[in-house]
Design an enzyme around this catalytic site. Structure first.
Site, mmCIF file in Angstrom:
data_model
loop_
_atom_site.group_PDB
_atom_site.id
_atom_site.type_symbol
_atom_site.label_atom_id
_atom_site.label_comp_id
_atom_site.label_asym_id
_atom_site.label_seq_id
_atom_site.Cartn_x
_atom_site.Cartn_y
_atom_site.Cartn_z
ATOM 1 N N SER A 140 -3.172 -8.873 73.565
ATOM 2 C CA SER A 140 -2.776 -7.469 73.643
ATOM 3 C C SER A 140 -4.060 -6.649 73.603
ATOM 4 C CB SER A 140 -1.920 -7.140 72.413
ATOM 5 O OG SER A 140 -1.888 -5.759 72.151
ATOM 6 N N TYR A 153 -0.548 -7.412 63.153
ATOM 7 C CA TYR A 153 -0.354 -7.634 64.591
ATOM 8 C C TYR A 153 -1.706 -7.800 65.281
ATOM 9 C CZ TYR A 153 1.207 -6.766 69.394
ATOM 10 O OH TYR A 153 1.459 -6.877 70.741
#
Ligand code: ADP
Length: 250
Positions: A140, A153
């Site tokens: 990401s 995350y």
């Protein structure tokens, strides 16, 4: 992708589904795996109506035994594994570092990092037998940037890049290429939820921060994953491909 066999995790919706569909449209047999059995069955049924060769499997990637079974079933059904997109992921509960809980940390790391680790492990056991293969792990822009309240995350997504580069070094000599992709802000069901939940202003601010001034489409990530898995990317090894409309270069 004719005659290729491809495994996609987190394939029930969003980026995973778009990528499974792109591979299938390009002629591959595609295994759609997701822990949401009902949703992944529906996704596979839809692709079947479009003439695609697909198989739906229920798998929680945070459970190592289920991941092994998923890869075994893929090979039992289609005979080999040409490419895999390890995409299943979850968000952390937003909290500053001092307030994050061990429970949430373990949940997010279990899916986003250990899940990718398990998937690669069993995919590579098959690919090294074959002597070919391509893997793309879903990181990401959170894998290259910091993010307030998103430490777990981002930590997991940074870890995905480390796993990718290390395995890429080990398996490049065997002709197996492993890369990671970093999607930016993509229009997925999560964004729809934000719109429905009255968070349009937050979304607008996010879009404003993207040099391309728009959200990405899941299909634009799918195209990049397809390219990374194709022979057109035959010399691309251990790369971190950022597909974010320029968000992370500012
Ligand atoms: P995005 O497409 O932005 O990456 P989504 O939440 O739309 O995010 O898609 C992630 C997919 O991953 C969902 O279909 C979800 O059900 C799936 N998923 C989440 N956790 C797991 C897990 N532990 N095992 C398998 N699939 C998972």
């Amino acid at each position: 992708m004719e005659n290729k066999v491809v495994l996609v995790t987190g394939a029930a919706q969003g980026i995973g589904f778009a990528t499974a569909r792109a591979f299938a449209k390009a002629g591959a047999a595609v295994v759609l795996a997701d822990w949401d059995k009902e949703l992944v069955d529906k996704a596979a049924e839809l692709l079947k109506t479009e003439g695609c060769k697909v198989l739906a499997l229920a798998c929680d990637v945070s459970d190592d035994a289920q991941v092994k079974t998923m890869v075994d079933k893929t090979v039992e059904t289609f005979g080999k594994l040409d490419a895999a997109f390890n995409n299943a992921g979850v968000q952390n509960v937003l909290a500053d570092a001092a307030d994050q809980t061990m429970e949430d940390f373990n949940r997010v790391i279990g899916v986003n990092l250990r899940g990718v680790w398990s998937c690669m492990k069993y995919e590579l056991q098959q690919m090294r037998k074959q002597g070919y293969g391509a893997i793309v792990n879903c990181s990401s822009i959170g894998g290259i940037l910091g993010g307030p309240q998103r430490g777990t995350y981002h930590g997991a997504k940074h870890g995905v890049i480390g796993l990718t580069k290390s395995a890429a070094l080990e398996y490049a000599p065997l002709g197996i290429r492993i890369n990671s992709i970093c999607p930016g802000i993509i229009h997925t069901p999560m964004v729809d939820k934000m719109m429905a939940g009255g968070q349009q202003d937050i979304l607008d601010a996010m879009i404003e921060a993207v040099p391309a001034k728009r959200l990405g489409k899941p299909e634009e990530i799918a195209d990049a994953v397809l390219w990374l898995c194709s022979d057109m990317a035959s010399l691309v090894v251990g790369h971190t491909l950022v597909v974010d409309g320029g968000y992370s270069i500012q």
